[in-house]
Design a protein around this motif. Structure first.
Motif, short mmCIF file in Angstrom:
data_model
loop_
_atom_site.label_atom_id
_atom_site.label_comp_id
_atom_site.label_asym_id
_atom_site.label_seq_id
_atom_site.Cartn_x
_atom_site.Cartn_y
_atom_site.Cartn_z
N GLU A 1 0.86 -1.18 0.00
CA GLU A 1 0.00 0.00 0.00
C GLU A 1 0.89 1.23 0.00
O GLU A 1 1.91 1.28 0.69
CB GLU A 1 -0.90 0.01 1.24
CG GLU A 1 -1.86 -1.16 1.30
CD GLU A 1 -2.65 -1.17 2.60
OE1 GLU A 1 -2.31 -0.39 3.52
OE2 GLU A 1 -3.59 -1.97 2.71
N GLN A 2 0.49 2.23 -0.80
CA GLN A 2 1.27 3.45 -0.90
C GLN A 2 0.87 4.42 0.21
O GLN A 2 -0.06 4.19 0.97
CB GLN A 2 1.06 4.08 -2.27
CG GLN A 2 1.56 3.21 -3.41
CD GLN A 2 3.02 2.84 -3.28
OE1 GLN A 2 3.89 3.70 -3.21
NE2 GLN A 2 3.31 1.54 -3.25
N GLY A 3 1.59 5.53 0.28
CA GLY A 3 1.31 6.55 1.30
C GLY A 3 2.39 6.56 2.36
O GLY A 3 3.18 5.63 2.50
N SER A 4 2.40 7.64 3.12
CA SER A 4 3.46 7.81 4.13
C SER A 4 3.40 6.73 5.20
O SER A 4 4.41 6.45 5.85
CB SER A 4 3.36 9.20 4.77
OG SER A 4 2.08 9.37 5.35
N ASN A 5 2.25 6.12 5.41
CA ASN A 5 2.13 5.05 6.40
C ASN A 5 1.77 3.72 5.71
O ASN A 5 1.13 2.86 6.31
CB ASN A 5 1.05 5.38 7.44
CG ASN A 5 1.42 6.59 8.27
OD1 ASN A 5 2.60 6.93 8.41
ND2 ASN A 5 0.43 7.25 8.83
N GLY A 6 2.20 3.55 4.48
CA GLY A 6 1.84 2.37 3.71
C GLY A 6 2.81 1.22 3.88
O GLY A 6 3.97 1.40 4.26
N SER A 7 2.35 0.03 3.55
CA SER A 7 3.17 -1.17 3.69
C SER A 7 4.29 -1.24 2.64
O SER A 7 5.12 -2.14 2.70
CB SER A 7 2.30 -2.42 3.61
OG SER A 7 1.57 -2.44 2.39
N TYR A 8 4.29 -0.31 1.68
CA TYR A 8 5.44 -0.15 0.79
C TYR A 8 6.73 -0.03 1.60
O TYR A 8 7.79 -0.51 1.19
CB TYR A 8 5.22 1.10 -0.07
CG TYR A 8 6.39 1.54 -0.91
CD1 TYR A 8 6.76 0.84 -2.06
CD2 TYR A 8 7.11 2.69 -0.59
CE1 TYR A 8 7.82 1.27 -2.85
CE2 TYR A 8 8.16 3.14 -1.38
CZ TYR A 8 8.51 2.42 -2.51
OH TYR A 8 9.56 2.85 -3.29
N TRP A 9 6.61 0.58 2.78
CA TRP A 9 7.78 0.79 3.63
C TRP A 9 7.99 -0.41 4.54
O TRP A 9 7.85 -0.34 5.75
CB TRP A 9 7.63 2.08 4.43
CG TRP A 9 7.47 3.27 3.56
CD1 TRP A 9 6.34 3.99 3.34
CD2 TRP A 9 8.49 3.88 2.76
NE1 TRP A 9 6.58 5.01 2.45
CE2 TRP A 9 7.90 4.97 2.07
CE3 TRP A 9 9.84 3.61 2.54
CZ2 TRP A 9 8.61 5.78 1.20
CZ3 TRP A 9 10.55 4.42 1.67
CH2 TRP A 9 9.94 5.49 1.01
N ASN A 10 8.30 -1.55 3.92
CA ASN A 10 8.63 -2.76 4.67
C ASN A 10 10.06 -3.16 4.37
O ASN A 10 10.62 -2.72 3.35
CB ASN A 10 7.66 -3.90 4.34
CG ASN A 10 7.92 -4.48 2.95
OD1 ASN A 10 8.78 -5.33 2.75
ND2 ASN A 10 7.17 -3.97 1.95
N PHE A 11 10.65 -4.00 5.19
CA PHE A 11 12.06 -4.34 4.99
C PHE A 11 12.24 -5.62 4.18
O PHE A 11 12.72 -5.59 3.05
CB PHE A 11 12.78 -4.46 6.33
CG PHE A 11 14.24 -4.78 6.19
CD1 PHE A 11 15.15 -3.79 5.84
CD2 PHE A 11 14.71 -6.07 6.35
CE1 PHE A 11 16.50 -4.08 5.65
CE2 PHE A 11 16.06 -6.38 6.17
CZ PHE A 11 16.96 -5.38 5.83
N LEU A 12 11.83 -6.76 4.73
CA LEU A 12 12.19 -8.03 4.10
C LEU A 12 11.46 -8.23 2.78
O LEU A 12 12.04 -8.78 1.83
CB LEU A 12 11.88 -9.19 5.05
CG LEU A 12 12.29 -10.57 4.56
CD1 LEU A 12 13.78 -10.62 4.21
CD2 LEU A 12 11.95 -11.64 5.59
N GLY A 13 10.21 -7.79 2.65
CA GLY A 13 9.52 -7.93 1.39
C GLY A 13 10.23 -7.19 0.27
O GLY A 13 10.41 -7.70 -0.84
N GLY A 14 10.66 -5.95 0.57
CA GLY A 14 11.41 -5.18 -0.41
C GLY A 14 12.75 -5.80 -0.72
O GLY A 14 13.19 -5.83 -1.89
N LEU A 15 13.42 -6.31 0.30
CA LEU A 15 14.74 -6.90 0.10
C LEU A 15 14.64 -8.15 -0.78
O LEU A 15 15.46 -8.37 -1.68
CB LEU A 15 15.36 -7.22 1.46
CG LEU A 15 16.73 -7.90 1.46
CD1 LEU A 15 17.72 -7.14 0.61
CD2 LEU A 15 17.23 -8.03 2.90
#
Length: 773
Positions: free
Chosen positions: A529-543
Motif C-alpha cells: 500500500e502506498q502513502g506515508s504510512n503504507g506497507s510499501y515501507w517494509n524491509f524483508l519484502g522489499g529486500l
C-alpha cells in the motif's frame, strides 16, 4: 512634501518628533551629546554603560568579562546597518528596578533605522534587549558585537534542550531551549543565551540573533550569565526559570569498557527564582530489564541564582545499558534530565566487514578522535559519504583506520544542456577521484514520486551515463551505484532496466525503509500500500524483491542497502520505541546477511540533523534516526548494532529454520564459533504498536526497559547447555536438567550457540503463554 504610508512594520520619524503612540523608537539623526557612565548591579554581576554606549559586564568582584559594543540590523532597502556609539541613560522599569537605556548612533545620519538597547540585571544575569525600527521591512536576522575581556578561553557553542513529561503517559521528550555561547576564565565562566541563533551565521566578534516583531519594532533578547555554571544551568538562570538541571559524564558517549567501573554522573542544579529555597535533588538508574541499579535523593538549600553540584555513581555492567534520570524539585516546580550510560566489551574486528554508516559521521563531539574510535569499536567498515571538504572525517583518515570511504553525491539536473551536463559530470568525478572513493552512489532517492516509475530516462541521460563516461575518460576504477531508491520501487527499477541503466551500474542500491512492521514482515509488491504510512515501507519484502530482480536481470551486480534505519521519534505509532529499535537493528542486519546483501549502511550515527546539530524536534522523524541520542549518549540500538557486527562477522547463512510451530522463526548460520541460531517468534504478529489509533499519529511509547511483548514462548531443546546473546550483547549460559534446556522466546531476536546445525530436531516442546498482568 511626499506622502508617507504607515504599515505594521514601518515608521515615520522627523527631526525632533516621534510617533510615540505607535510604540516607535525615535530616529537618532545626530551624534549623541556627552553623557555620564551608568552602572547597575545585582548579586554576582555589575553592568556599566560607558559614554560611548558600550556595555561592559563584570562579575561580583568587579572583574570585567564581556563588552557589548555594537548592534547590526538589515532592511530590504538600506541593507546592513550598524551602530557606532550611543548615549546611555538611567531608567526605571515598571517593576521598580533600575535599568540602562542606550540610544545608539548609526553609521550615517538619516539612514531611517533606529536602534535602542535596554539592559537590566538580576542575580548573576544581565538581560539585554535591542529594539530596532526602520521605514522599510527588516530582516529578522541581526547580529551583536561582543568581545571577551581578560584571559578568556575559546568560545564554544551548544544547542540546548529541555526535557518534558508526556501528557498522554508516553516517554519524556526534549524540545529546543535556546543556544548558548560559552567562555571560561580561570576563575569563572560566561554565557550568552539566545532563544534562536545560528552559529553558522556568527562570525568573528559578531553573534547572530534572530529578532521578532512586536508591532512595528523588531525585538532581540539576549541574556548574559556569569558564574561557575554548566550550560543547561546557565540557561535556566538566563530565563529566570524556577529550577534548572544539567547532567553529564566525563566519558565520551557515556560509554565504558566492561564491568568494574563506577559510572559517574555529574549533576548541577540551579535556582533561577528570586528567593532562596530548599529543593530536593533525586536520581535513579534502571537497566534494560527495569531493575533499579542505584537511586537516591538529597535536600539542598539554594539561594536566588544559587547553584549546587553533586556526583552520583552507577555500577557498570559487563555489557549493557543504564537509563538515568536526575530531578530537582520544590513544590510544584521541577526540572529533570535524562541520559544513558552503557558498557561495551572490546572486540577485535577483522578487515572487510559489510556493515557501515550512511552519511557523514558529521558531529565530531566530543572530538574527531573519539568519534573515529567509536566507529571502529562498533564495527563500522565503511562510510557512505566521505570526501575532502565534507563534514566529518576525511577519506584518507578513514582509510588509515581501515574504514572504506565511499561517496553519495550528485544532484542531477534534468534537461540541462549537453555542455552543462559534461561540466557537472567532470566536476563530480573530480571529487570522487580526489576522495579515493571505492563506491560511488550517483544521487539520492530520485525515484520520487514513489512507484510512479518516472524520470529514469532523464536520470540516465543527464546523470548516470555522463558520470560513467567521464570515469572511463579519466581511467578511475570505482564501483558505480544507481541513485539509492527510496523503498524498493519496482516500477522505477523496471523502467531503469528497460532504458539501459542496468548495464551502467556495478551495484544496485536502495533504501528499504520500514514503518511499524517487524523487519521480517515480507509482503509482496502486489500487496504494498502506498502513502506515508503504507506497507510499501517494509524491509524483508522489499529486500526479497530486490534479490529477485537482481537474479532476473543478471550481470552479477552487488546489492547494497545504502540507508537502513530505525526511527525512534517519541510517542508516534509509526516509529520504533527505544526497545523495539534495538531488537529491529539486530534482526535487520541478520536478515540482510541471510539475503546475500553485500553492504549495509546504517542511517545514521547521531540523532538530530546536520543543519541543526544537537537540536531537538519531537515531531520530525529526521531528528531520531541515530544510534546515539541527541546528547551523544548511547541508544540501545548502538549496542545492538555492535552485537550484530560481532556475531555476524565471518558468518555464512545456511537456511531459514522450520519449526513444527510456524510462529517460531529462526535463521541458521555457520560462524567461526560454530553453528549459530537466531531465534524469535511472531505469535504477536508482524505489526508494532498495533493497538494504535489510526485517526491520530500519537501513541504513548513505553519506557525502554519495559518488555511489551504480550506472549512468551517456552521452547525446550534436548541438550545440556546453551550460550544465549541478547540484542545488547549480554551473554548468559543456559543450563538444563533431565536432558533438556529451556529457553523463553518472544518477538525479540536472540542468538544461540550450542543448538548444532539442526535445531528443529532438538525441540522437545513448544508452549505459548500470555504474560500475566
Amino acid at each position: 512634501m511626499a506622502e508617507h504610508h504607515l504599515t505594521r512594520r514601518t515608521f515615520v520619524g522627523a527631526a525632533g518628533s516621534v510617533a510615540v503612540g505607535a510604540g516607535l523608537l525615535p530616529a537618532v539623526a545626530t551624534r549623541a551629546a556627552a553623557a555620564e557612565p551608568v552602572t547597575i548591579s545585582a548579586d554576582g554581576i555589575v553592568v556599566t554603560a560607558g559614554t560611548d554606549g558600550a556595555v561592559v559586564v563584570a562579575d561580583g568582584t568587579g572583574a570585567q568579562r564581556l563588552r557589548l559594543a555594537h548592534f547590526m540590523v538589515k532592511d530590504t532597502v538600506l541593507g546592513q546597518q550598524r551602530t557606532f556609539s550611543g548615549t546611555p541613560s538611567a531608567i526605571t522599569l515598571p517593576d521598580g528596578r533600575p535599568a540602562i537605556r542606550v540610544d545608539y548612533r548609526m553609521g550615517s545620519t538619516g539612514v531611517g533605522i533606529a536602534v535602542r538597547g535596554t539592559f537590566d540585571v538580576t542575580a548573576r544575569r544581565l538581560h539585554a534587549r535591542w529594539e530596532a525600527t526602520s521605514g522599510n521591512e527588516m530582516y529578522l536576522n541581526s547580529q551583536f558585537h561582543r568581545v571577551a575581556i581578560g584571559s578568556a578561553g575559546p568560545e564554544s557553542t551548544r544547542a540546548l534542550t529541555r526535557w518534558n513529561r508526556d501528557g498522554g503517559g508516553g516517554v519524556p521528550y526534549e524540545t529546543n531551549d535556546g543556544v548558548i555561547y560559552a567562555r571560561s576564565w580561570p576563575d569563572t565562566a560566561g554565557f550568552l543565551r539566545i532563544a534562536d541563533s545560528n552559529p553558522a551565521w556568527s562570525a568573528g566578534d559578531w553573534v547572530h540573533v534572530a529578532g521578532k516583531y512586536d508591532g512595528n519594532v523588531l525585538v532581540h533578547d539576549v541574556d548574559v550569565v556569569i558564574g561557575d555554571l554548566r550550560p543547561a544551568a546557565a540557561n535556566a538562570l538566563a530565563q529566570a526559570r524556577p529550577l534548572g538541571i544539567d547532567i553529564w559524564t566525563d566519558q565520551p558517549f557515556n560509554l565504558w569498557d566492561g564491568a568494574g567501573h563506577r559510572m559517574t554522573v555529574h549533576a548541577q542544579a540551579v535556582n533561577g527564582g528570586a528567593a532562596a529555597r530548599d529543593v530536593e535533588l533525586s536520581w535513579w538508574g534502571r537497566d534494560f530489564d527495569g531493575a533499579v541499579v542505584a537511586s537516591g535523593q538529597e535536600t539542598l538549600r539554594l539561594d536566588a541564582g544559587g547553584v549546587a553540584q553533586r556526583s552520583v555513581e552507577f555500577p557498570s555492567p559487563q555489557q549493557g545499558i543504564v537509563f538515568v534520570e536526575v530531578r530537582v524539585a520544590a513544590g510544584d516546580d521541577e526540572a529533570f534530565a535524562r541520559t544513558t550510560l552503557a558498557s561495551l566489551r572490546q572486540y577485535q574486528y577483522q578487515p572487510g566487514g559489510m556493515f557501515g554508516i550512511a552519511n557523514y559521521p558529521w558531529l565530531l563531539q566530543p572530538s574527531k578522535d573519539d568519534v573515529a574510535a567509536l566507529l571502529k569499536r562498533i564495527g563500522v567498515a565503511s562510510v557512505r559519504i566521505a570526501y575532502n571538504g565534507a563534514p566529518g572525517i576525511a577519506p584518507a583518515e578513514l582509510e588509515a583506520m581501515g574504514i572504506m570511504p565511499n561517496i553519495q553525491h550528485g544532484d542531477v539536473v534534468f534537461d540541462a544542456s549537453p555542455e552543462e551536463v559534461k561540466a557537472w559530470a567532470a566536476e563530480l568525478v573530480d571529487v570522487v577521484v580526489d576522495a579515493g572513493a571505492h563506491y560511488f552512489e550517483v544521487d539520492n532517492e530520485r525515484n520520487q514520486p514513489w512507484m510512479s516509475g518516472r524520470f529514469t530516462e532523464e536520470y540516465i541521460r543527464d546523470g548516470l551515463r555522463p558520470v560513467v563516461e567521464r570515469l572511463a575518460e579519466v581511467g578511475y576504477d570505482v564501483k558505480v551505484m544507481n541513485t539509492g531508491l527510496g523503498g524498493m520501487d519496482v516500477n522505477w527499477l523496471d523502467n531503469f532496466h528497460a532504458n539501459g541503466g542496468w548495464d551502467l551500474i556495478d551495484v544496485f542500491a536502495f533504501h528499504p525503509g520500514r514503518g511499524n512492521f517487524t523487519p521480517d514482515y515480507a509482503p509482496t509488491p502486489d500487496e504494498w500500500e502506498q502513502g506515508s504510512n503504507g506497507s510499501y515501507w517494509n524491509f524483508l519484502g522489499g529486500l526479497r524483491e530486490a534479490r529477485r530482480r537482481l537474479d532476473e536481470y543478471g550481470g552479477d551486480k552487488e546489492l547494497w542497502l545504502t540507508e537502513a534505519y530505525s526511527c525512534t521519534r517519541p510517542n508516534h505509532w509509526w516509529n520504533d520505541t527505544m526497545r523495539q529499535s534495538a531488537e529491529n537493528v539486530l534482526l535487520t542486519l541478520a536478515l540482510a546477511k541471510s539475503e546475500g546483501v553485500d553492504g549495509v549502511n546504517w542511517y545514521q550515527l547521531h540523532d538530530s540533523i546536520i543543519h541543526q546539530p544537537q537540536k531537538a524536534n519531537p515531531t520530525n522523524p529526521e531528528y531520531h534516526f541515530g544510534l546515539m541520542n541527541r546528547d551523544t549518549s548511547v541508544k540501545p540500538s548502538l549496542l545492538a548494532y555492535a552485537t550484530a557486527t560481532r556475531v555476524l562477522e565471518g558468518a555464512e547463512f545456511v537456511r531459514w529454520l522450520s519449526f513444527s510451530d510456524p510462529d517460531v522463526k529462526g535463521l541458521q548460520f555457520d560462524t567461526p564459533d560454530g553453528p549459530m541460531s537466531v531465534l524469535w517468534t511472531r505469535k504477536d504478529g508482524y505489526f508494532l504498536n498495533a493497538d494504535h489509533d489510526d485517526a491520530s499519529p500519537y501513541y504513548a511509547h513505553p519506557e525502554a526497559w519495559e518488555d511489551d511483548w504480550p506472549t512468551k514462548t517456552d521452547v525446550a531443546f534436548r541438550g545440556a547447555r546453551l550460550r544465549e546473546v541478547d540484542v545488547l550483547g549480554r551473554e548468559r549460559g543456559v543450563t538444563g536438567s533431565r536432558g533438556t534446556v529451556d529457553v523463553v522466546l518472544d518477538g525479540t531476536p536472540r542468538v544461540y550457540y550450542g543448538l548444532g546445525d539442526q535445531p528443529e530436531r532438538r525441540v522437545s516442546s513448544i508452549t505459548h503463554r500470555p504474560v500475566e498482568g
